[in-house]
Structures are given as structure tokens and as C-alpha cells.
Design a protein around this motif. Structure first.
Motif, PDB file in Angstrom:
ATOM      1  N   ALA A  44       0.825  -1.207   0.000  1.00 14.95           N
ATOM      2  CA  ALA A  44       0.000   0.000   0.000  1.00 14.95           C
ATOM      3  C   ALA A  44       0.863   1.262   0.000  1.00 14.95           C
ATOM      4  O   ALA A  44       0.552   2.244  -0.694  1.00 14.95           O
ATOM      5  N   VAL A  46      -4.411   7.086   0.580  1.00 14.82           N
ATOM      6  CA  VAL A  46      -4.514   5.663   0.896  1.00 14.82           C
ATOM      7  C   VAL A  46      -4.650   5.519   2.409  1.00 14.82           C
ATOM      8  O   VAL A  46      -3.759   5.911   3.166  1.00 14.82           O
ATOM      9  N   GLU A  84       0.999   4.056  -3.006  1.00 16.33           N
ATOM     10  CA  GLU A  84       0.848   5.501  -2.810  1.00 16.33           C
ATOM     11  C   GLU A  84       2.038   6.254  -3.384  1.00 16.33           C
ATOM     12  O   GLU A  84       1.869   7.308  -4.024  1.00 16.33           O
TER      13      GLU A  84
END
Length: 228
Positions: free
Chosen positions: A161, A175, A165
Motif C-alpha cells: 500500500a 490511501v 501511494e
């Protein structure tokens, strides 16, 4: 839909936290598109005109592509990937069959990021991608062990993640990597600390406060920042 009405895509909403999030956002006046892997009587029973239900499995790339096509005219303020598994979570990593461990990793880490990438063009400016992680994904906070393959999959999700981003930083992507608490669901068990209503109310509050904030943010349902 009114011009000011927000729209959420909740992925993995047939039961538990996903279902609770659908109910919560509907109650707050949002329009909601919810996905199920197979028909969910509980989801169908909500019966709201502001709810659209679609069937899709995040592990099925052609199915995700088909969903993307079906939602071609839709734009979302929030895309929240809730779906995840905890298969053989209580077994130590060396005791989990390789294919099971691999599937946990794919479902919990790879598939959410692939979904986020596929649907990023459906996110409105000022919206957020949210991913359901866990405090168990924190490497720094792991002082008790256990839940080894699940922990590893959520730690991988957190890492991916952040990379997602960074890859989209020029687009100011928001995010939100969220820990729902230890919740009394089928996954969390009867001995968990909080009920679904407490968790999803907190998560919705956090999302409301953080919506559109650029960067990658690892937060719990109370809005507290967690250590990576």
C-alpha cells in the motif's frame, strides 16, 4: 443521487465488517455499491434504493475487469477493499501447507492492491482508497507472535500500500490502511474486544476525517496512528 451525496464502493460486503460498513454509510446518507463473492441474503435484505449490489471475487482478475466495465459510469469518493481471509491463521507458518499460505498472501496482499490499481480511475478527486489491514500487520508491534501467515500477509499489504501511494504520489492519492480493532466476527471470534457496530462506526468516523488526505496512513478505528 444528489450532487453532494457521496458514493462508496465497499468490496467484500456480504457479512461482518463489510456488511456493517454498508449499513453505516447508508445510514449516513451515502450511496453505496457493495460487492459480494456469492449471493448474500443479509446484503440483499438491506433493501435500500441507495444500495447497488454486484458480485465479484477480488482473486478473479477477469471478474474484477468485468466489474470495472459494469461500473464504467460510476465514480467513488471511497473505494474500500474489506475482503480478506484468515485460513489456518493459528497454525505456525511451517505447518501451513504451501498452497494455503500462498493463497492467504494473494487474497490479503496482492489482490487488494491489484483491485486498487484497477479502480483508481474510478476515484473522484478528493477521494480515498481504503484497505482493511490489521494491527497484526505491524512488524514493530509484534511482541506476542501467533497468527503468523495472517500477520505476514497484512504486513505485506501495508508495504504494498505504501508503494502504491508512492507510485501515484504525483496524483495526490489518498490511501487509508485501517485496523478495525479486534472485532467479534466469524474471523475475530467470540472473545474479541468490540462488536461490529463499534468498529464500523469508528472506521466511518476515521474515513470521514481523513477522506482525500494525500499519502499513506496506517490508522486504527479510533483514528490513532499505528507503528509500521
Amino acid at each position: 443521487m444528489t450532487q453532494s451525496q457521496k458514493h462508496a464502493l465497499i468490496v467484500g460486503a456480504s457479512r461482518g465488517l463489510g456488511l456493517g460498513l454498508v449499513e453505516t454509510f447508508l445510514a449516513r446518507g451515502w450511496r453505496v455499491t457493495a460487492t459480494q463473492r456469492r449471493p448474500s441474503p443479509a446484503l440483499a435484505g438491506l433493501g435500500s434504493e441507495a444500495l447497488r449490489v454486484e458480485t465479484a471475487d477480488i482473486d478473479d482478475d477477469p471478474g474484477v475487469t468485468a466489474l470495472h466495465d459494469r461500473l464504467a459510469s460510476e465514480r467513488f469518493d471511497l473505494i474500500f477493499v474489506v475482503a480478506g481471509v484468515a485460513t489456518l491463521a493459528h497454525d505456525p507458518a511451517h505447518a501451513v501447507p504451501r498452497d494455503v499460505a500462498a493463497q492467504v498472501y494473494l487474497t490479503n496482499a496482492i489482490s487488494p492492491i491489484r483491485f486498487a490499481e484497477a479502480f483508481l480511475d474510478r476515484l473522484v478527486p478528493g477521494g480515498s482508497i481504503a484497505l482493511m489491514s490489521s494491527i497484526l500487520g505491524s512488524v514493530g508491534l509484534n511482541e506476542t507472535g501467533g497468527w503468523e501467515t495472517y500477520r505476514a500477509s497484512k504486513a505485506a499489504l501495508n508495504t504494498l500500500a505504501r508503494s502504491f501511494e508512492i507510485r501515484h504520489r504525483a496524483e495526490n492519492v489518498s490511501v487509508l490502511i485501517l485496523h478495525p480493532g479486534w472485532v467479534r466476527t466469524e474471523m475475530g471470534g467470540a472473545e474479541a474486544d468490540i462488536d461490529v457496530a463499534t468498529s464500523v462506526t469508528g472506521l466511518a468516523d476515521v474515513i470521514g476525517a481523513q477522506l482525500g488526505r494525500p499519502g499513506a496512513h496506517y490508522l486504527d478505528y479510533r483514528g490513532e496512528t499505528l507503528a509500521w
